[in-house]
Design a protein around this motif. Structure first.
Motif, mmCIF file in Angstrom:
data_model
loop_
_atom_site.group_PDB
_atom_site.id
_atom_site.type_symbol
_atom_site.label_atom_id
_atom_site.label_comp_id
_atom_site.label_asym_id
_atom_site.label_seq_id
_atom_site.Cartn_x
_atom_site.Cartn_y
_atom_site.Cartn_z
ATOM 1 N N VAL A 137 11.100 5.909 6.638
ATOM 2 C CA VAL A 137 9.735 6.337 6.914
ATOM 3 C C VAL A 137 9.400 5.954 8.351
ATOM 4 O O VAL A 137 9.992 5.036 8.912
ATOM 5 C CB VAL A 137 8.710 5.703 5.942
ATOM 6 C CG1 VAL A 137 8.980 6.136 4.504
ATOM 7 C CG2 VAL A 137 8.714 4.195 6.053
ATOM 8 N N PRO A 138 8.431 6.625 8.940
ATOM 9 C CA PRO A 138 8.003 6.227 10.286
ATOM 10 C C PRO A 138 7.459 4.788 10.271
ATOM 11 O O PRO A 138 6.896 4.342 9.262
ATOM 12 C CB PRO A 138 6.885 7.222 10.613
ATOM 13 C CG PRO A 138 7.158 8.403 9.736
ATOM 14 C CD PRO A 138 7.749 7.844 8.491
ATOM 15 N N GLU A 139 7.655 4.082 11.359
ATOM 16 C CA GLU A 139 7.193 2.701 11.483
ATOM 17 C C GLU A 139 5.707 2.574 11.178
ATOM 18 O O GLU A 139 5.267 1.609 10.547
ATOM 19 C CB GLU A 139 7.487 2.158 12.891
ATOM 20 C CG GLU A 139 6.980 0.751 13.139
ATOM 21 C CD GLU A 139 7.592 -0.313 12.225
ATOM 22 O OE1 GLU A 139 6.931 -1.338 11.994
ATOM 23 O OE2 GLU A 139 8.721 -0.121 11.740
ATOM 24 N N SER A 140 4.911 3.565 11.576
ATOM 25 C CA SER A 140 3.464 3.489 11.332
ATOM 26 C C SER A 140 3.152 3.488 9.836
ATOM 27 O O SER A 140 2.234 2.797 9.388
ATOM 28 C CB SER A 140 2.745 4.658 12.007
ATOM 29 O OG SER A 140 3.201 5.893 11.478
ATOM 30 N N ILE A 141 3.931 4.211 9.038
ATOM 31 C CA ILE A 141 3.717 4.223 7.589
ATOM 32 C C ILE A 141 4.143 2.887 6.993
ATOM 33 O O ILE A 141 3.457 2.323 6.147
ATOM 34 C CB ILE A 141 4.470 5.395 6.928
ATOM 35 C CG1 ILE A 141 3.796 6.703 7.344
ATOM 36 C CG2 ILE A 141 4.508 5.246 5.407
ATOM 37 C CD1 ILE A 141 4.505 7.941 6.871
ATOM 38 N N ARG A 142 5.253 2.355 7.452
ATOM 39 C CA ARG A 142 5.712 1.057 6.960
ATOM 40 C C ARG A 142 4.661 -0.009 7.245
ATOM 41 O O ARG A 142 4.369 -0.855 6.403
ATOM 42 C CB ARG A 142 7.042 0.702 7.607
ATOM 43 C CG ARG A 142 7.790 -0.398 6.872
ATOM 44 C CD ARG A 142 7.667 -1.677 7.662
ATOM 45 N NE ARG A 142 8.418 -2.750 7.014
ATOM 46 C CZ ARG A 142 7.869 -3.894 6.709
ATOM 47 N NH1 ARG A 142 6.597 -4.109 6.928
ATOM 48 N NH2 ARG A 142 8.567 -4.852 6.178
ATOM 49 N N ARG A 143 4.050 0.028 8.436
ATOM 50 C CA ARG A 143 2.999 -0.943 8.775
ATOM 51 C C ARG A 143 1.787 -0.777 7.866
ATOM 52 O O ARG A 143 1.196 -1.754 7.418
ATOM 53 C CB ARG A 143 2.578 -0.799 10.242
ATOM 54 C CG ARG A 143 3.516 -1.497 11.219
ATOM 55 C CD ARG A 143 2.895 -1.624 12.608
ATOM 56 N NE ARG A 143 2.414 -0.363 13.142
ATOM 57 C CZ ARG A 143 3.109 0.465 13.923
ATOM 58 N NH1 ARG A 143 4.331 0.150 14.265
ATOM 59 N NH2 ARG A 143 2.586 1.578 14.363
ATOM 60 N N GLN A 144 1.416 0.474 7.586
ATOM 61 C CA GLN A 144 0.274 0.725 6.702
ATOM 62 C C GLN A 144 0.533 0.187 5.297
ATOM 63 O O GLN A 144 -0.359 -0.419 4.683
ATOM 64 C CB GLN A 144 -0.028 2.222 6.624
ATOM 65 C CG GLN A 144 -0.604 2.807 7.897
ATOM 66 C CD GLN A 144 -0.799 4.300 7.762
ATOM 67 O OE1 GLN A 144 -1.613 4.734 6.966
ATOM 68 N NE2 GLN A 144 -0.021 5.065 8.519
ATOM 69 N N VAL A 145 1.746 0.391 4.787
ATOM 70 C CA VAL A 145 2.097 -0.116 3.457
ATOM 71 C C VAL A 145 2.055 -1.643 3.463
ATOM 72 O O VAL A 145 1.504 -2.262 2.548
ATOM 73 C CB VAL A 145 3.481 0.403 3.009
ATOM 74 C CG1 VAL A 145 3.940 -0.272 1.724
ATOM 75 C CG2 VAL A 145 3.454 1.916 2.833
ATOM 76 N N ALA A 146 2.612 -2.252 4.504
ATOM 77 C CA ALA A 146 2.601 -3.711 4.604
ATOM 78 C C ALA A 146 1.174 -4.250 4.690
ATOM 79 O O ALA A 146 0.830 -5.233 4.022
ATOM 80 C CB ALA A 146 3.419 -4.166 5.815
ATOM 81 N N MET A 147 0.319 -3.595 5.480
ATOM 82 C CA MET A 147 -1.072 -4.040 5.610
ATOM 83 C C MET A 147 -1.835 -3.859 4.302
ATOM 84 O O MET A 147 -2.669 -4.694 3.938
ATOM 85 C CB MET A 147 -1.788 -3.306 6.746
ATOM 86 C CG MET A 147 -1.344 -3.753 8.121
ATOM 87 S SD MET A 147 -1.483 -5.541 8.388
ATOM 88 C CE MET A 147 -3.226 -5.798 8.143
ATOM 89 N N MET A 148 -1.552 -2.779 3.581
ATOM 90 C CA MET A 148 -2.186 -2.579 2.285
ATOM 91 C C MET A 148 -1.810 -3.731 1.355
ATOM 92 O O MET A 148 -2.650 -4.256 0.627
ATOM 93 C CB MET A 148 -1.763 -1.242 1.681
ATOM 94 C CG MET A 148 -2.447 -0.928 0.367
ATOM 95 S SD MET A 148 -2.012 0.702 -0.267
ATOM 96 C CE MET A 148 -2.972 1.727 0.844
ATOM 97 N N GLY A 149 -0.563 -4.140 1.404
ATOM 98 C CA GLY A 149 -0.116 -5.270 0.603
ATOM 99 C C GLY A 149 -0.823 -6.557 0.991
ATOM 100 O O GLY A 149 -1.263 -7.322 0.128
ATOM 101 N N VAL A 150 -0.962 -6.789 2.276
ATOM 102 C CA VAL A 150 -1.662 -7.988 2.751
ATOM 103 C C VAL A 150 -3.111 -7.968 2.275
ATOM 104 O O VAL A 150 -3.623 -8.956 1.745
ATOM 105 C CB VAL A 150 -1.602 -8.087 4.301
ATOM 106 C CG1 VAL A 150 -2.565 -9.136 4.822
ATOM 107 C CG2 VAL A 150 -0.182 -8.378 4.751
#
Length: 92
Positions: free
Chosen positions: A35-48
């Motif tokens: 996945v694009p890095e921006s999507i990975r960051r969004q998923v990680a932030m949603m988890g946080v």
């Protein structure tokens, strides 16, 4: 399925053809997607923001599109490590 229909649209919630039932006790296996890095960051932030790990965020997403995910699978399975000072958050 028509060419305009996504794979998830042709499956009833929790009743995909040939998909083993959620109570199947098979071992866990990896699913890897690029996945694009921006999507990975969004998923990680949603988890946080939710206090969940990425696995749980992804499982909730799969559940939202109709995959049968038992609630027991949504629990955080990571063990918490404690540093030498007894803090589990990495603080010194």
């Amino acid at each position: 399925m028509t060419s305009k229909e996504s794979p998830a649209e042709g499956v009833s919630r929790g009743q995909g053809e040939g998909i083993p039932p959620a109570n199947d006790t098979r071992e866990e296996v990896p699913i890897q997607v690029m996945v694009p890095e921006s999507i990975r960051r969004q998923v990680a932030m949603m988890g946080v923001n939710r206090g969940e790990n990425i696995r749980t965020v992804v499982l909730r997403g799969l559940q939202a599109i109709g995959i049968d995910v038992p609630e027991s699978e949504l629990a955080d399975r990571r063990g918490r490590r404690r540093n030498k000072n007894g803090c589990g958050n990495g603080a010194k």
